[in-house]
Design a protein around this motif. Structure first.
Motif: not given
Length: 423
Positions: A147-148, A201-204, A255-258
């Motif tokens: 992960a970044p 605070c949001f992640t990528d 299912i959307s890989n998020s």
């Protein structure tokens, strides 16, 4: 007017009455804690229970309309569906009226269940699922996930991506997207407005996660429900629909890989914390649990607030809604696998025709054939173009039939020969 048309008119009338009954039920708004409660909690260094007082809720309008709807009920499958809806609305109103008391938990359990209630297999439970996720995710602690580096993405950037997504999907019907100072979650959505908390605070992955969860499911099913010309109740996001709606929303992330491991762990932690509270842990004990898990005082408070809002802060009577995310995910996943097994991909679109519960699908199919339930105007991308979804489910359905005990035994022996230093 023939008898068939009279029956259709009766169903529409009951649906309309129940929709009106649902309108005063705004559970999360009613249970919201203001910022002063949080500020005072930290002034007291997190050592005293929060002081929370809920506004009075008059349940009489909802209960009166529910009784009016019941007076029109017959004995068909459709009537039984409407009666189930009436019960959920009744419980929702009574739960709001009992906020801050032990009675609140009794209604919460009836509406959302509890962590030890079994799944359809009669054995597995949401608590077992949460503990399994926790154990497995912990085993990845020393593995480089690729992960970044962690960073905090601002609400403004998330909001811009959300605006682009809803305009592309909904056009003129797209909800507005606003950044707000106070919110009970990082983001909340209705058919007219998506709110994003300024201080979150949001992640990528959060932008795509919120788009798939809030916009493509919650907003889409709301607009689809509002577009129903005959069954107004499908526009009402009442407590009886929550498990399926949140399950669909988390499945959409999946299912959307998020979705990621951090998200799964947060959902599992909520179930574990709810069970702690049911067994008597108070707000401070649950707060300490979250603080040890994540090391962030503000987030530990917010996580604990979600468990105790509306309930009793001294323990024994929490709000069990947050247990439905993972439970709903499993229910949706199993239902979709059953669609494939039974060759019933034609039922897929019905999931999005409004706010509903999985158990409603047979009745909605019948109503669709009667011309009373319209197919959805908007579908999430993975359901509109279902090629990947059905390919995945086709493979998953076969895997589910295999004897995993023997398969695991084979690979356990193989893996035991590999030194754990390998990453």
């Amino acid at each position: 007017m023939n008898k068939e048309q009279q029956e259709k008119d009766r169903f529409c009338q009951i649906s309309s009455i129940l929709y009106d009954a649902s309108q005063p039920i705004r559970i999360l708004t009613h249970l919201e804690w203001n910022r002063d409660i949080k500020r005072e909690f930290f002034v007291n260094k997190g050592k005293e229970l929060p002081r929370v007082k809920y506004p009075q809720f008059d349940s009489s309008k909802t209960l009166s309309l529910v009784n009016q709807a019941r007076s029109l009920l017959g004995d068909t499958d459709i009537d039984k569906w409407l009666e189930r809806t009436a019960v959920k609305l009744e419980y929702g109103a009574l739960m709001m009226a009992s906020a801050g008391t032990k009675k609140f938990y009794e209604f919460s359990e009836k509406l959302y269940g509890k962590p030890t209630n079994p799944f359809a297999d009669g054995k597995s439970t949401p608590l077992e699922l949460a503990n399994t996720f926790d154990k497995q995710i912990s085993s990845y602690a020393n593995y480089d996930l690729g992960a970044p580096p962690p960073m905090c993405y601002l609400a403004s950037g998330i909001a811009e991506q959300m605006r682009e997504a809803v305009i592309k999907m909904f056009g003129d019907e797209a909800p507005k997207v606003e950044i707000v100072d106070e919110l009970s979650a990082n983001a909340l959505a209705n058919p007219n407005l998506i709110r994003i908390r300024k201080t979150a605070c949001f992640t990528d992955l959060d932008a795509q996660q919120l788009i798939n969860h809030e916009a493509y499911i919650h907003v889409a099913t709301s607009i689809n429900g509002l577009a129903q010309p005959h069954l107004k109740i499908l526009a009402a996001g009442h407590p009886g629909t929550t498990k399926t709606q949140e399950g669909l929303a988390v499945f959409a992330e999946y299912i959307s890989n998020s979705i990621d491991l951090d998200r799964l762990r947060r959902l599992a932690d909520r179930i574990i914390a709810i069970q702690m509270a049911i067994e008597g842990a108070d707000f401070l004990q649950v707060y300490q649990y979250f603080l040890e898990r994540i090391g962030n005082e503000s987030q530990a408070y917010e996580n604990s607030r979600r468990v105790f809002r509306g309930g009793v802060l001294t323990g024994g009577a929490p709000f069990t809604k947050d247990g439905v995310y993972l439970e709903g995910l499993i229910r949706i996943h199993n239902f979709l696998k059953a669609i494939v097994t039974n060759g019933r991909a034609d039922c897929l679109r019905l999931l999005f025709c409004g706010k509903l519960d999985l158990e409603d699908i047979p009745v909605l199919y019948k109503l669709e054939k009667m011309g009373l339930c319209q197919l959805p105007k908007y579908l999430p991308p993975w359901a509109k173009d279902a090629r990947y979804l059905l390919a995945y489910l086709t493979c998953s359905e076969f895997l589910g039939k295999m004897d995993m005990t023997k398969i695991y035994a084979h690979y356990d022996e193989l893996l035991h020969s590999i030194p754990k230093a390998i990453k």
